[in-house]
Design a protein around this motif. Sequence first.
Motif, short mmCIF file in Angstrom:
data_model
loop_
_atom_site.label_atom_id
_atom_site.label_comp_id
_atom_site.label_asym_id
_atom_site.label_seq_id
_atom_site.Cartn_x
_atom_site.Cartn_y
_atom_site.Cartn_z
N ALA A 198 2.89 -5.61 21.98
CA ALA A 198 3.62 -4.71 21.07
C ALA A 198 2.83 -4.47 19.79
CB ALA A 198 4.99 -5.31 20.75
N VAL A 199 2.17 -5.50 19.29
CA VAL A 199 1.35 -5.36 18.09
C VAL A 199 0.20 -4.39 18.34
CG1 VAL A 199 -0.16 -6.59 16.49
CG2 VAL A 199 1.97 -7.64 17.23
N VAL A 200 -0.40 -4.47 19.52
CA VAL A 200 -1.51 -3.56 19.87
C VAL A 200 -1.02 -2.11 19.87
CG1 VAL A 200 -3.07 -2.87 21.73
CG2 VAL A 200 -2.80 -5.29 21.16
N ILE A 201 0.15 -1.87 20.42
CA ILE A 201 0.68 -0.51 20.46
C ILE A 201 0.90 0.03 19.04
CG2 ILE A 201 2.70 0.88 21.13
CD1 ILE A 201 2.96 -0.96 23.58
N VAL A 202 1.47 -0.80 18.17
CA VAL A 202 1.69 -0.37 16.79
C VAL A 202 0.35 -0.09 16.10
CG1 VAL A 202 2.57 -1.09 14.54
CG2 VAL A 202 3.88 -1.58 16.61
N ALA A 203 -0.63 -0.97 16.33
CA ALA A 203 -1.94 -0.79 15.70
C ALA A 203 -2.61 0.49 16.19
CB ALA A 203 -2.83 -2.00 16.00
N LEU A 204 -2.52 0.76 17.48
CA LEU A 204 -3.12 1.98 18.02
C LEU A 204 -2.46 3.23 17.44
CD1 LEU A 204 -3.58 0.98 21.76
CD2 LEU A 204 -5.40 1.46 20.12
N ALA A 205 -1.17 3.14 17.14
CA ALA A 205 -0.47 4.28 16.57
C ALA A 205 -0.87 4.51 15.11
CB ALA A 205 1.03 4.08 16.68
N ARG A 206 -1.14 3.43 14.37
CA ARG A 206 -1.43 3.55 12.95
C ARG A 206 -2.92 3.80 12.67
NH1 ARG A 206 2.25 2.22 9.21
NH2 ARG A 206 0.61 1.67 7.73
N ARG A 213 -9.11 -4.17 5.28
CA ARG A 213 -8.86 -3.31 4.10
C ARG A 213 -9.82 -2.12 4.08
NH1 ARG A 213 -7.22 -0.55 0.58
NH2 ARG A 213 -6.62 -1.11 -1.55
N LEU A 214 -11.10 -2.39 4.28
CA LEU A 214 -12.11 -1.34 4.26
C LEU A 214 -11.95 -0.40 5.45
CD1 LEU A 214 -14.79 -0.06 3.30
CD2 LEU A 214 -15.99 -1.79 4.64
N ALA A 215 -11.72 -0.97 6.63
CA ALA A 215 -11.65 -0.15 7.84
C ALA A 215 -10.48 0.83 7.79
CB ALA A 215 -11.54 -1.05 9.07
N LEU A 216 -9.32 0.35 7.38
CA LEU A 216 -8.16 1.24 7.36
C LEU A 216 -8.25 2.25 6.23
CD1 LEU A 216 -5.22 -1.13 8.35
CD2 LEU A 216 -6.72 0.29 9.75
N ALA A 217 -8.88 1.86 5.12
CA ALA A 217 -9.11 2.83 4.06
C ALA A 217 -10.08 3.91 4.53
CB ALA A 217 -9.65 2.14 2.81
N THR A 218 -11.10 3.50 5.29
CA THR A 218 -12.06 4.46 5.82
C THR A 218 -11.40 5.38 6.84
OG1 THR A 218 -13.87 2.90 5.52
CG2 THR A 218 -14.24 4.71 7.06
N GLU A 219 -10.61 4.80 7.74
CA GLU A 219 -9.94 5.63 8.75
C GLU A 219 -8.94 6.57 8.12
OE1 GLU A 219 -7.96 5.03 13.16
OE2 GLU A 219 -9.48 3.71 12.35
N GLY A 220 -8.35 6.13 7.00
CA GLY A 220 -7.40 7.00 6.31
C GLY A 220 -8.06 8.19 5.63
N ARG A 221 -9.40 8.06 5.38
CA ARG A 221 -10.11 9.16 4.72
C ARG A 221 -10.66 10.18 5.71
NH1 ARG A 221 -12.40 4.96 1.46
NH2 ARG A 221 -14.30 5.03 2.70
N ALA A 267 -2.11 10.86 2.18
CA ALA A 267 -2.54 9.48 2.42
C ALA A 267 -1.87 8.55 1.42
CB ALA A 267 -4.06 9.38 2.29
N PRO A 268 -1.52 7.34 1.83
CA PRO A 268 -0.93 6.39 0.89
C PRO A 268 -1.91 6.01 -0.21
CG PRO A 268 -1.51 5.30 2.96
CD PRO A 268 -1.71 6.79 3.17
N GLY A 269 -1.37 5.51 -1.30
CA GLY A 269 -2.22 5.17 -2.44
C GLY A 269 -3.16 4.02 -2.17
N HIS A 270 -2.75 3.09 -1.33
CA HIS A 270 -3.57 1.92 -1.02
C HIS A 270 -3.60 1.71 0.48
CE1 HIS A 270 -3.73 0.87 -5.29
NE2 HIS A 270 -2.44 1.11 -5.33
N PRO A 271 -4.28 2.59 1.23
CA PRO A 271 -4.28 2.45 2.68
C PRO A 271 -4.91 1.14 3.12
CG PRO A 271 -5.98 3.99 1.96
CD PRO A 271 -5.14 3.69 0.76
N GLY A 272 -4.22 0.46 4.04
CA GLY A 272 -4.75 -0.77 4.61
C GLY A 272 -4.44 -2.04 3.85
#
Length: 317
Positions: A302-310, A79-87, A112-117
């Motif tokens: 496949a999950v890794v590819i999606v994660a790397l894209a997001r 939650r924290l990491a994706l919110a940080t990366e989104g900022r 940015a989405p309202g609740h990233p991650g």
Amino acid sequence: FGLEAAPIHFDEYYHLLAAESWRETGTLAILSGEYRRTPHYTQLVGLAQQALGGGIWAARLPSALAGAATVAVLFLWVRLALATEGRVVRVPAGTTASGHPASGHPTSGHSAPGHPGRTEAWLAGLAAAVLPELVELSQMVRFYALHGLLILLAAIPAWSLGLRLGSPGAAWADRTVGSTGGAGLRAIVGPALLCGILLLGALTLQSTTLIAGLAVAAGVLALIVTGHGWQLPTGRTLWLLIGGVLLGLGGVATLAAAGRLDGIWAAYRETALWNAANRDHVTYYHWYMKDSLGALWILYPAVVIVALARAPRFALF
């Protein structure tokens, strides 16, 4: 909590018998010998039984708490990491810090989405909560769940350290010395020290922590390099990187000079008798994970590819 449901695994007797001896005589005796592996965990098991009763559920409780904490920590970190990366706002060449081009016209971008991650954090937490390996290890009187928790906790400050060192505009990267540089130095030393303490704690449980430490270091290096556009950093960050490499090479040279490398390699190649047939099976853990996780392991690429894209930097780490 159902901690008495599973039959006792023979490995659990190491801690159960040694903990009983520790409660009664203060030693870790099993018959005429002693079980000296992870003595502090054995003592923790003894304390749990002493406080809650001598049942198997009390002995398994420390491991169960560590497994439950792993799920919670993973959820919060994602939650924290994706919110940080989104900022993180990358300013392209030819634009001002506010995101406007030099001509003065605003640039287009994605809001940015309202609740990233949040969704990803729930998916990660739920997946960990039902992961067969974690569920099984969390119901054993063994130190594996606690070891995994310590490694996960150590990765978090390391990730924070990599983000700071991988930010070209950070105070630490500035060559000047002043109050800002001192604050930047503390922001570097603090996470590094915390990561080291947690890894040392994990090392008291498992010698394989050294492998995890190398993986964490590689993750930090990846964040530094990607943060600088796949180029080597400059300024203080470069000197820190060079110092770390020289320190590591010096440690290897010292071990080689002392004749310790062969012993370390032999220890890491040691295989239990029941699994001796797989000693040279280089794909052993692939088939182990396939049997344990089934379709989840097959879909992992496949999950890794999606994660790397997001969230490329967090996924890469």
